[in-house]
Design a protein around this motif. Structure first.
Motif, mmCIF file in Angstrom:
data_model
loop_
_atom_site.group_PDB
_atom_site.id
_atom_site.type_symbol
_atom_site.label_atom_id
_atom_site.label_comp_id
_atom_site.label_asym_id
_atom_site.label_seq_id
_atom_site.Cartn_x
_atom_site.Cartn_y
_atom_site.Cartn_z
ATOM 1 N N PRO A 1 58.417 23.020 20.986
ATOM 2 C CA PRO A 1 57.165 22.881 21.743
ATOM 3 C C PRO A 1 57.375 22.149 23.062
ATOM 4 N N SER A 2 56.622 22.554 24.082
ATOM 5 C CA SER A 2 56.657 21.866 25.371
ATOM 6 C C SER A 2 55.915 20.537 25.239
ATOM 7 N N ASP A 3 56.025 19.674 26.255
ATOM 8 C CA ASP A 3 55.291 18.397 26.232
ATOM 9 C C ASP A 3 53.791 18.641 26.128
ATOM 10 N N GLY A 4 53.290 19.663 26.830
ATOM 11 C CA GLY A 4 51.864 19.992 26.760
ATOM 12 C C GLY A 4 51.453 20.402 25.354
ATOM 13 N N GLU A 5 52.308 21.212 24.707
ATOM 14 C CA GLU A 5 52.007 21.624 23.336
ATOM 15 C C GLU A 5 52.041 20.428 22.390
ATOM 16 N N LEU A 6 52.988 19.510 22.609
ATOM 17 C CA LEU A 6 53.049 18.305 21.772
ATOM 18 C C LEU A 6 51.789 17.473 21.937
ATOM 19 N N SER A 7 51.302 17.371 23.168
ATOM 20 C CA SER A 7 50.061 16.625 23.408
ATOM 21 C C SER A 7 48.907 17.261 22.652
ATOM 22 N N ALA A 8 48.852 18.586 22.672
ATOM 23 C CA ALA A 8 47.777 19.295 21.961
ATOM 24 C C ALA A 8 47.907 19.103 20.452
ATOM 25 N N LEU B 1 49.825 3.316 6.696
ATOM 26 C CA LEU B 1 50.164 4.744 6.770
ATOM 27 C C LEU B 1 49.921 5.290 8.171
ATOM 28 N N ALA B 2 48.849 4.862 8.802
ATOM 29 C CA ALA B 2 48.559 5.318 10.167
ATOM 30 C C ALA B 2 49.675 4.887 11.118
ATOM 31 N N ARG B 3 50.178 3.653 10.936
ATOM 32 C CA ARG B 3 51.288 3.191 11.786
ATOM 33 C C ARG B 3 52.550 4.024 11.533
ATOM 34 N N GLN B 4 52.794 4.360 10.269
ATOM 35 C CA GLN B 4 53.962 5.177 9.943
ATOM 36 C C GLN B 4 53.839 6.577 10.542
ATOM 37 N N VAL B 5 52.655 7.159 10.464
ATOM 38 C CA VAL B 5 52.434 8.489 11.044
ATOM 39 C C VAL B 5 52.665 8.439 12.548
ATOM 40 N N GLU B 6 52.157 7.404 13.182
ATOM 41 C CA GLU B 6 52.344 7.271 14.633
ATOM 42 C C GLU B 6 53.837 7.154 14.981
ATOM 43 N N ALA B 7 54.574 6.366 14.203
ATOM 44 C CA ALA B 7 56.011 6.204 14.457
ATOM 45 C C ALA B 7 56.748 7.524 14.240
ATOM 46 N N LEU B 8 56.414 8.231 13.166
ATOM 47 C CA LEU B 8 57.067 9.513 12.898
ATOM 48 C C LEU B 8 56.728 10.553 13.967
ATOM 49 N N THR B 9 55.501 10.544 14.433
ATOM 50 C CA THR B 9 55.099 11.466 15.495
ATOM 51 C C THR B 9 55.901 11.192 16.757
ATOM 52 N N SER B 10 56.071 9.926 17.068
ATOM 53 C CA SER B 10 56.856 9.557 18.246
ATOM 54 C C SER B 10 58.316 9.993 18.083
ATOM 55 N N GLN B 11 58.867 9.797 16.894
ATOM 56 C CA GLN B 11 60.248 10.216 16.641
ATOM 57 C C GLN B 11 60.396 11.727 16.749
ATOM 58 N N ARG B 12 59.400 12.467 16.222
ATOM 59 C CA ARG B 12 59.442 13.926 16.317
ATOM 60 C C ARG B 12 59.408 14.361 17.779
ATOM 61 N N ASP B 13 58.514 13.746 18.564
ATOM 62 C CA ASP B 13 58.405 14.099 19.976
ATOM 63 C C ASP B 13 59.711 13.795 20.716
ATOM 64 N N ASP B 14 60.331 12.653 20.400
ATOM 65 C CA ASP B 14 61.623 12.311 21.007
ATOM 66 C C ASP B 14 62.684 13.344 20.631
ATOM 67 N N ALA B 15 62.668 13.777 19.377
ATOM 68 C CA ALA B 15 63.644 14.783 18.927
ATOM 69 C C ALA B 15 63.448 16.095 19.674
ATOM 70 N N TYR B 16 62.201 16.513 19.851
ATOM 71 C CA TYR B 16 61.942 17.750 20.602
ATOM 72 C C TYR B 16 62.432 17.622 22.044
ATOM 73 N N ARG B 17 62.197 16.467 22.665
ATOM 74 C CA ARG B 17 62.670 16.275 24.044
ATOM 75 C C ARG B 17 64.199 16.323 24.093
ATOM 76 N N ALA B 18 64.844 15.742 23.092
ATOM 77 C CA ALA B 18 66.311 15.771 23.052
ATOM 78 C C ALA B 18 66.814 17.200 22.869
ATOM 79 N N ILE B 19 66.135 17.965 22.033
ATOM 80 C CA ILE B 19 66.530 19.365 21.822
ATOM 81 C C ILE B 19 66.395 20.149 23.117
ATOM 82 N N ARG B 20 65.294 19.923 23.843
ATOM 83 C CA ARG B 20 65.119 20.632 25.115
ATOM 84 C C ARG B 20 66.230 20.256 26.099
ATOM 85 N N ALA B 21 66.628 18.999 26.096
ATOM 86 C CA ALA B 21 67.716 18.570 26.984
ATOM 87 C C ALA B 21 69.025 19.253 26.580
#
Length: 141
Positions: free
Chosen positions: A120-127, A52-72
């Motif tokens: 969210p900005s990259d800084g907000e995602l980090s937080a 489950l921890a690995r799945q959460v990490e993968a989903l978090t990464s996908q969410r962050d990628d989606a936010y970066r794509a939206i900002r682009a």
């Protein structure tokens, strides 16, 4: 389990031993079988938690990628809005029969394109991700 399986002596607090004895009796197992079953179950849960921890990490990464794509895409959105406003301005300057409906449609599209989209900005995602990363590090200790 057989009598040839390795044996091990352990010390248990009286309350824990009594709880295991009650659970074994309730489940119709021997004390040994109850201990083996419960220990085995904890290792299965540990594996599930790690998965489950690995799945959460993968989903978090996908969410962050989606936010970066939206900002682009927001830059493209802004450019489209400006282009749409330019079309409206051009329609205003030309005296074509459908100019008024073109102007209204273009302004409506521009307004929709310029509507704020909160990402969210990259800084907000980090937080956001920091507490989960801290929990993962603590779990691995």
């Amino acid at each position: 389990m057989s009598r040839t399986d390795p044996q091990m002596k352990i010390r248990l607090p009286d309350e824990l031993k009594e709880a295991i004895e009650r659970a074994a009796e309730s489940a119709g197992r021997t004390l040994n079988a109850e201990v083996v079953q419960r220990l085995g179950a904890t290792f299965a849960v540990d594996g599930d938690v790690a998965a489950l921890a690995r799945q959460v990490e993968a989903l978090t990464s996908q969410r962050d990628d989606a936010y970066r794509a939206i900002r682009a895409l927001q830059g493209t959105q802004e450019a489209l809005a400006q282009l749409t406003l330019a079309v409206a301005d051009h329609a205003t300057s030309s005296k074509t029969a459908g100019a008024q409906s073109t102007i209204a449609a273009a302004r409506s599209v521009a307004s929709a394109l310029l509507a704020p989209l909160r990402v969210p900005s990259d800084g907000e995602l980090s937080a956001i991700n920091a507490p989960a990363a801290k929990r993962r590090r603590a779990a691995n200790v």
